[in-house]
Design an enzyme around this catalytic site. Structure first.
Site, short mmCIF file in Angstrom:
data_model
loop_
_atom_site.label_atom_id
_atom_site.label_comp_id
_atom_site.label_asym_id
_atom_site.label_seq_id
_atom_site.Cartn_x
_atom_site.Cartn_y
_atom_site.Cartn_z
N ASP A 10 0.83 -1.20 0.00
CA ASP A 10 0.00 0.00 0.00
C ASP A 10 0.87 1.26 0.00
OD1 ASP A 10 -2.36 -1.46 -0.04
OD2 ASP A 10 -2.45 -1.63 2.14
N LYS A 32 0.36 -8.04 -2.42
CA LYS A 32 -1.00 -7.59 -2.71
C LYS A 32 -0.93 -6.16 -3.27
CE LYS A 32 -4.12 -6.19 0.45
NZ LYS A 32 -4.73 -4.96 -0.10
N LEU A 60 -8.82 -5.64 -5.96
CA LEU A 60 -9.67 -4.56 -6.47
C LEU A 60 -11.09 -4.65 -5.92
CD1 LEU A 60 -8.41 -4.36 -10.18
CD2 LEU A 60 -7.68 -3.02 -8.21
N ASP A 64 -20.36 -4.89 -8.57
CA ASP A 64 -21.17 -4.23 -9.61
C ASP A 64 -22.27 -5.19 -10.03
OD1 ASP A 64 -21.96 -2.50 -11.78
OD2 ASP A 64 -19.92 -1.73 -11.82
N PRO A 66 -24.13 -8.15 -12.06
CA PRO A 66 -23.52 -9.42 -12.48
C PRO A 66 -22.88 -9.39 -13.87
CG PRO A 66 -25.60 -9.83 -11.38
CD PRO A 66 -25.48 -8.33 -11.49
N THR A 68 -21.52 -6.90 -15.54
CA THR A 68 -20.27 -6.13 -15.51
C THR A 68 -19.18 -6.95 -14.83
OG1 THR A 68 -21.56 -4.11 -15.44
CG2 THR A 68 -19.25 -3.93 -14.77
N THR A 119 -12.37 -6.07 7.51
CA THR A 119 -11.87 -6.23 8.89
C THR A 119 -11.92 -4.91 9.66
OG1 THR A 119 -9.70 -6.15 7.85
CG2 THR A 119 -10.42 -8.27 8.66
N ARG A 180 -1.91 -8.14 13.24
CA ARG A 180 -1.06 -7.23 14.02
C ARG A 180 -0.20 -8.03 15.01
NH1 ARG A 180 -2.23 -4.55 10.46
NH2 ARG A 180 -2.95 -2.41 10.38
N GLN A 189 -7.87 -1.00 11.83
CA GLN A 189 -8.40 -2.36 11.86
C GLN A 189 -9.09 -2.62 13.20
OE1 GLN A 189 -8.57 -4.05 9.29
NE2 GLN A 189 -6.71 -4.03 8.05
N GLY A 209 0.13 -5.40 5.98
CA GLY A 209 0.53 -4.16 5.32
C GLY A 209 1.43 -3.33 6.20
O1 C5P Z 1 -1.87 -2.16 6.81
P1 C5P Z 1 -2.79 -3.32 7.04
O2 C5P Z 1 -2.04 -4.56 7.52
O3 C5P Z 1 -3.96 -2.98 7.89
O4 C5P Z 1 -3.32 -3.67 5.58
C1 C5P Z 1 -4.35 -4.59 5.33
C2 C5P Z 1 -4.61 -4.65 3.86
O5 C5P Z 1 -5.62 -5.61 3.63
C3 C5P Z 1 -5.08 -3.35 3.24
O6 C5P Z 1 -4.49 -3.28 1.95
C4 C5P Z 1 -6.57 -3.50 3.13
O7 C5P Z 1 -7.09 -2.83 2.00
C5 C5P Z 1 -6.73 -5.01 2.95
N1 C5P Z 1 -7.99 -5.58 3.41
C6 C5P Z 1 -8.45 -5.47 4.71
N2 C5P Z 1 -9.64 -6.04 5.08
C7 C5P Z 1 -10.35 -6.74 4.20
C8 C5P Z 1 -9.90 -6.87 2.89
C9 C5P Z 1 -8.70 -6.29 2.53
O8 C5P Z 1 -7.77 -4.86 5.53
N3 C5P Z 1 -11.46 -7.35 4.60
#
Ligand code: C5P
Length: 229
Positions: A10, A32, A60, A64, A66, A68, A119, A180, A189, A209
């Site tokens: 990210d 990712k 991504l 949308d 079905p 599309t 999450t 975490r 989160q 991330g």
């Molecule tokens: O920085 P962090 O560890 O919180 O990043 C989590 C990544 O997972 C982010 O890119 C977020 O968009 C993605 N994500 C999420 N929860 C979801 C689906 C994807 O945090 N349910």
């Protein structure tokens, strides 16, 4: 050991992405790519990662009508990526079309998974959008819907992995963000767990991330998480 760590790249520039990739690969083998980096770097980013020898989860979160989604999924299924996703809240028909598009493509195709509940959701978010059950029940319900539609798995909180595996079977892939390590900020989160807890509960992959990308030493942070896995 099968690779279980996915790092969320990210960042907002190709340069920052390259810097992280240079440091993290080959310790990390799956990356990712989400909105921020894809909107900035597009398919070029995907190519850079693939050329390095690593895999791409293109996050991504499609949502949308079905038809599309069928067309978008048909295009994505032809790409040399490891995984892409749709939102389970887009409904059964939408997920069915995503699965149908990918499965009509006979060669090796990416895994298609559905985001159950983000999450970052808590009970208040659920009430605001009119979902009546608790987070765990809603996530399991959406996972079962995704399975029935023919998708390969879901993105879900580590708190819901066990219930999802029990309801959808061990082979149904569960990818967990919201990870975490102990002592690290939760940021936005809500339903988090440590890498070790998520894996112990049955997560097939964990997405990490900020605890890695914003660490003083991203490589050391990634190595520590791999040790925990
Ligand atoms: O920085 P962090 O560890 O919180 O990043 C989590 C990544 O997972 C982010 O890119 C977020 O968009 C993605 N994500 C999420 N929860 C979801 C689906 C994807 O945090 N349910």
């Amino acid at each position: 050991m099968k690779e279980k760590l996915i790092v969320a790249l990210d960042v907002d520039s190709l340069r920052s992405a390259r810097e992280l990739l240079d440091v993290l690969y080959p310790t990390v083998k799956i990356f990712k790519v989400g909105y921020q980096l894809f909107l900035k770097g597009g398919w070029k980013v995907v190519k850079i990662i693939k050329n390095l020898g690593a895999e791409v989860f293109l996050d991504l979160k499609l949502f949308d009508i079905p038809n599309t989604i069928f067309m978008a999924s048909a295009l994505l299924a032809k790409e040399d990526i490891f995984m892409f996703n749709v939102h389970a809240l887009g409904g059964f028909k939408m997920m069915l079309e995503a699965a149908r598009a990918a499965k009509s493509f006979e060669k090796k195709r990416p895994l298609i998974i559905a985001v159950t509940l983000l999450t970052s959701f808590d009970n208040e978010t659920l009430t605001q959008i009119g979902l009546k059950k608790n987070l765990k029940e809603e996530a399991i319900k959406l996972a079962m819907l995704a399975k029935r539609a023919g998708l390969d798995g879901v993105v879900a909180s580590p708190k819901e992995v066990q219930g999802i595996k029990q309801s959808c079977g061990r082979d149904f892939v569960v990818v967990c963000p919201g990870i975490r390590p102990k002592g690290v900020s939760k940021d936005d989160q809500k339903r988090t767990s440590t890498p070790a807890e998520a894996i112990a509960r049955g997560a097939d992959y964990i997405v990490v991330g900020r605890p890695i990308t914003q660490a003083k030493n991203p490589l050391v942070a990634a190595q520590k998480i791999k040790e925990q896995i």
